[in-house]
Design a protein around this motif. Structure first.
Motif, PDB file in Angstrom:
ATOM      1  N   GLU A   9       0.844  -1.247   0.089  1.00 39.36           N
ATOM      2  CA  GLU A   9       0.145   0.026  -0.061  1.00 39.36           C
ATOM      3  C   GLU A   9       0.857   1.309   0.215  1.00 39.36           C
ATOM      4  N   ALA A  10       1.793   1.252   0.761  1.00 38.98           N
ATOM      5  CA  ALA A  10       2.802   2.361   0.814  1.00 38.98           C
ATOM      6  C   ALA A  10       3.522   2.667  -0.666  1.00 38.98           C
ATOM      7  N   ILE A  11       3.762   1.586  -1.388  1.00 35.34           N
ATOM      8  CA  ILE A  11       4.323   1.662  -2.822  1.00 35.34           C
ATOM      9  C   ILE A  11       3.434   2.557  -3.640  1.00 35.34           C
ATOM     10  N   VAL A  12       2.136   1.840  -3.680  1.00 38.10           N
ATOM     11  CA  VAL A  12       1.069   2.411  -4.445  1.00 38.10           C
ATOM     12  C   VAL A  12       0.746   3.885  -4.115  1.00 38.10           C
ATOM     13  N   ALA A  17       2.159   9.783  -5.038  1.00 38.85           N
ATOM     14  CA  ALA A  17       2.502  11.161  -4.224  1.00 38.85           C
ATOM     15  C   ALA A  17       3.751  11.603  -5.131  1.00 38.85           C
ATOM     16  N   LEU A  18       4.552  10.675  -5.539  1.00 41.55           N
ATOM     17  CA  LEU A  18       5.898  11.235  -6.227  1.00 41.55           C
ATOM     18  C   LEU A  18       5.737  11.955  -7.426  1.00 41.55           C
ATOM     19  N   LYS A  19       4.767  11.469  -8.063  1.00 43.14           N
ATOM     20  CA  LYS A  19       4.190  12.273  -9.311  1.00 43.14           C
ATOM     21  C   LYS A  19       3.964  13.760  -8.876  1.00 43.14           C
ATOM     22  N   TYR A  37      10.013  -0.644  -1.366  1.00 40.54           N
ATOM     23  CA  TYR A  37      10.596  -1.543  -2.386  1.00 40.54           C
ATOM     24  C   TYR A  37      11.437  -2.575  -1.654  1.00 40.54           C
ATOM     25  N   LEU A  38      12.339  -2.258  -0.962  1.00 38.12           N
ATOM     26  CA  LEU A  38      13.418  -3.116  -0.323  1.00 38.12           C
ATOM     27  C   LEU A  38      12.627  -4.185   0.743  1.00 38.12           C
ATOM     28  N   ALA A  39      11.713  -3.769   1.227  1.00 37.94           N
ATOM     29  CA  ALA A  39      10.950  -4.574   2.376  1.00 37.94           C
ATOM     30  C   ALA A  39      10.466  -5.697   1.613  1.00 37.94           C
ATOM     31  N   GLU A  45      14.472  -1.981  -7.765  1.00 41.11           N
ATOM     32  CA  GLU A  45      13.426  -0.659  -7.990  1.00 41.11           C
ATOM     33  C   GLU A  45      14.257  -0.044  -7.005  1.00 41.11           C
ATOM     34  N   ALA A  46      14.463  -0.492  -5.797  1.00 36.80           N
ATOM     35  CA  ALA A  46      14.935   0.261  -4.383  1.00 36.80           C
ATOM     36  C   ALA A  46      16.319   1.136  -5.010  1.00 36.80           C
TER      37      ALA A  46
END
Length: 82
Positions: A9-12, A17-19, A37-39, A45-46
């Protein structure tokens, strides 16, 4: 979301948000995104995220020292063989 272990969910949320982020806020989104990503074992990707933000000039500002350290840690963990 990260502290709750809800990394997917944090990735989504982080990607969305990054955009719309810029400046210091962009780093505030990119770092937790890279950690999520790392987790989830998405090391490539990380690594890409960490390297992208380590190559930005802003990361060398004194107030960004802790962020830089954490991005370097993400990079090291992304490159580590497990």
């Amino acid at each position: 979301l990260m502290e709750l272990g809800r990394h997917q969910e944090a990735i989504v949320f982080g990607e969305r948000a990054l955009k719309n982020s810029y400046g210091r806020n962009e780093f505030d989104v990119a770092l937790p995104l890279a950690k999520s990503y790392l987790a989830l074992g998405r090391k490539k990707e990380a690594l890409v995220m960490a390297e992208k933000y380590l190559n930005k000039n802003e990361v060398n500002f004194p107030r960004m020292a802790s962020t830089k350290k954490e991005l370097l840690d993400v990079k090291d963990k992304s490159l580590a063989k497990t």
